[in-house]
Design a protein around this motif. Structure first.
Motif, short mmCIF file in Angstrom:
data_model
loop_
_atom_site.label_atom_id
_atom_site.label_comp_id
_atom_site.label_asym_id
_atom_site.label_seq_id
_atom_site.Cartn_x
_atom_site.Cartn_y
_atom_site.Cartn_z
N GLU A 203 -1.31 1.49 -4.84
CA GLU A 203 -0.21 0.64 -5.01
C GLU A 203 1.15 0.08 -5.59
O GLU A 203 1.71 0.38 -6.88
CB GLU A 203 -0.85 -1.18 -4.55
CG GLU A 203 -2.82 -1.15 -4.24
CD GLU A 203 -2.81 -2.45 -4.96
OE1 GLU A 203 -2.26 -3.25 -4.60
OE2 GLU A 203 -3.98 -2.10 -5.26
N ALA B 257 -4.00 -5.83 -4.48
CA ALA B 257 -4.76 -6.32 -3.77
C ALA B 257 -6.39 -5.72 -3.32
O ALA B 257 -7.11 -6.51 -3.30
CB ALA B 257 -4.13 -5.59 -2.42
N THR B 258 -6.13 -4.76 -5.04
CA THR B 258 -7.65 -4.02 -4.93
C THR B 258 -7.92 -4.11 -6.43
O THR B 258 -7.15 -3.46 -7.34
CB THR B 258 -7.62 -3.17 -4.63
OG1 THR B 258 -7.10 -2.77 -3.54
CG2 THR B 258 -8.98 -1.89 -5.14
N ALA B 259 -8.45 -4.54 -6.64
CA ALA B 259 -9.94 -4.35 -8.01
C ALA B 259 -9.54 -3.66 -8.92
O ALA B 259 -10.78 -2.76 -7.90
CB ALA B 259 -10.09 -6.39 -8.34
N ARG B 260 -9.41 -3.70 -9.90
CA ARG B 260 -9.80 -2.14 -10.18
C ARG B 260 -9.78 -2.48 -11.81
O ARG B 260 -8.74 -3.24 -12.55
CB ARG B 260 -9.16 -1.09 -9.49
CG ARG B 260 -7.59 -0.85 -10.05
CD ARG B 260 -7.23 0.25 -9.20
NE ARG B 260 -6.49 -0.43 -8.42
CZ ARG B 260 -5.21 0.18 -7.01
NH1 ARG B 260 -5.29 1.33 -7.48
NH2 ARG B 260 -5.09 0.09 -6.55
N THR C 187 -14.33 1.11 -10.02
CA THR C 187 -14.52 -0.89 -9.53
C THR C 187 -16.01 -0.95 -9.96
O THR C 187 -16.43 -2.33 -10.61
CB THR C 187 -15.25 -0.86 -8.30
OG1 THR C 187 -16.22 -0.12 -7.81
CG2 THR C 187 -14.04 -1.33 -7.38
N VAL D 89 -7.24 4.79 -4.54
CA VAL D 89 -6.01 3.80 -3.43
C VAL D 89 -4.66 3.85 -4.54
O VAL D 89 -5.05 3.91 -5.59
CB VAL D 89 -6.90 2.55 -3.40
CG1 VAL D 89 -5.53 1.29 -3.48
CG2 VAL D 89 -7.74 2.16 -2.87
N SER E 120 -3.14 6.81 -0.26
CA SER E 120 -4.37 7.29 -0.64
C SER E 120 -4.24 9.50 -1.85
O SER E 120 -3.51 10.23 -1.29
CB SER E 120 -5.07 7.09 -0.11
OG SER E 120 -5.18 5.81 -0.31
N THR F 173 -8.19 -7.53 -10.66
CA THR F 173 -6.42 -7.67 -10.06
C THR F 173 -4.97 -8.18 -10.66
O THR F 173 -3.89 -7.68 -10.06
CB THR F 173 -6.68 -9.07 -8.64
OG1 THR F 173 -6.65 -9.61 -8.48
CG2 THR F 173 -7.35 -7.75 -7.81
N SER G 106 0.57 -0.74 0.09
CA SER G 106 -0.03 0.29 -0.31
C SER G 106 0.99 1.52 0.12
O SER G 106 1.91 1.38 0.62
CB SER G 106 -0.25 0.36 1.31
OG SER G 106 -1.66 -0.92 1.06
N LEU H 171 -12.46 5.01 -6.92
CA LEU H 171 -11.01 4.54 -6.07
C LEU H 171 -10.06 6.39 -5.34
O LEU H 171 -9.15 6.31 -6.77
CB LEU H 171 -10.35 3.41 -6.29
CG LEU H 171 -11.00 2.39 -6.38
CD1 LEU H 171 -10.40 0.80 -6.71
CD2 LEU H 171 -11.57 2.08 -4.99
#
Length: 291
Positions: free
Chosen positions: A287, A252-255, A276, A285, A28, A235, A25, A283
């Motif tokens: 990574e 880690a986060t599907a997008r 999403t 997020v 943000s 992902t 992570s 989002l």
């Protein structure tokens, strides 16, 4: 490693370059968004425009741990093509804002945006490679899946050889205008097609393992990453070694509709934003991929 006693009576070794990295992570975004343009590296990146909604002119910079709001675009837009290898010198090319896709180009000098020479045709939702003074933009949405390819020399745009297969919303990578790769995209249905640019023509090479659009690309024409994508938020991440694609560690986060940056490398990448679903949620997020 294998042994063949029937012919050479010797041990043989086969090697493939597969980045054995992991995702962690990062900080943000201040504003959750999708359909972003981005330029830079894992520790020094810029996030340009996008859809919050509505379409935004907001720009943020990343220092390896956090995002900071900086000078806005003059014209709010989403699906622009961000060209450059360093976050202090970038172009925002084309993109969508009412009433449609545009040819407008803005140049970033590290502190402010200035309008510069328009592209020859409207751009958006395509790929890019090279620097802010010597780069190319290709493919995209306007008028349907595009095959167009234009070169920027720092002051003007010149049309170059078209792609073989028109597509939009594909991922791209390449730090030089003479060497690029464009993968996936939408051409009804979503595509796994990959094309490589050598400075004069496009050549089809090995397909992605998973067909996708709205993915993010990072790296070079011979060492690249394809992250996330649609139609269902993914992902899935694949690495290109110049010959074939190999699945590596998942996000880690599907997008979908996300951005990625990692100039000159597939071993230190950054992905940020996305959504999403086509209408959100959006989002913030971030990574980071490290080998």
């Amino acid at each position: 490693v294998y042994f063949n006693s029937s012919s050479t009576n010797a041990f043989k070794v086969t090697q493939a370059k597969v980045p054995a990295g992991t995702w962690a992570s990062g900080g943000s975004l201040n504003d959750a968004r999708s359909q972003i343009a981005g330029v830079g590296t894992q520790t020094a990146a810029i996030c340009i425009g996008g859809n919050t909604p509505p379409v935004t002119a907001n720009v943020e910079t990343y220092d390896g741990s956090s995002w900071t709001e900086t000078g806005d675009l003059n014209t709010a837009r989403r699906l622009a093509q961000g060209m450059g290898t360093v976050y202090t010198s970038a172009l925002a090319v084309g993109g969508y804002y009412s009433p449609g896709y545009q040819s407008i180009v803005e140049s970033w000098d590290g502190s402010s945006w200035t309008e510069t020479t328009d592209t020859n045709s409207n751009k958006g939702a395509g790929g890019q490679a090279g620097t802010s003074t010597a780069g190319i933009v290709f493919a995209g949405v306007p008028g349907g899946p595009q095959v167009s390819n234009e070169y920027w020399n720092g002051s003007s745009w010149t049309e170059l050889a078209d792609l073989n297969t028109g597509r939009r919303n594909g991922g791209s990578a390449g730090t030089a205008y003479t060497a690029a790769i464009y993968f996936g995209g939408s051409n009804t249905p979503d595509s796994a097609v990959v094309e490589q640019w050598d400075g004069s023509s496009w050549t089809e090479v090995s397909d992605l393992n998973t067909a996708r659009e709205e993915s993010a690309g990072a790296g070079t024409s011979t060492l690249a990453l394809a992250s996330g994508g649609a139609p269902h938020p993914k992902t899935n991440v694949e690495a290109w070694d110049g010959t074939s694609w190999t699945e590596v560690a998942d996000l880690a986060t599907a997008r979908r509709e996300l951005a990625a940056q990692a100039s000159n490398s597939q071993t230190s990448a950054l992905v940020f934003g996305g959504s999403t679903a086509p209408g959100g949620p959006y989002l913030s997020v971030t990574e980071e991929f490290t080998v």
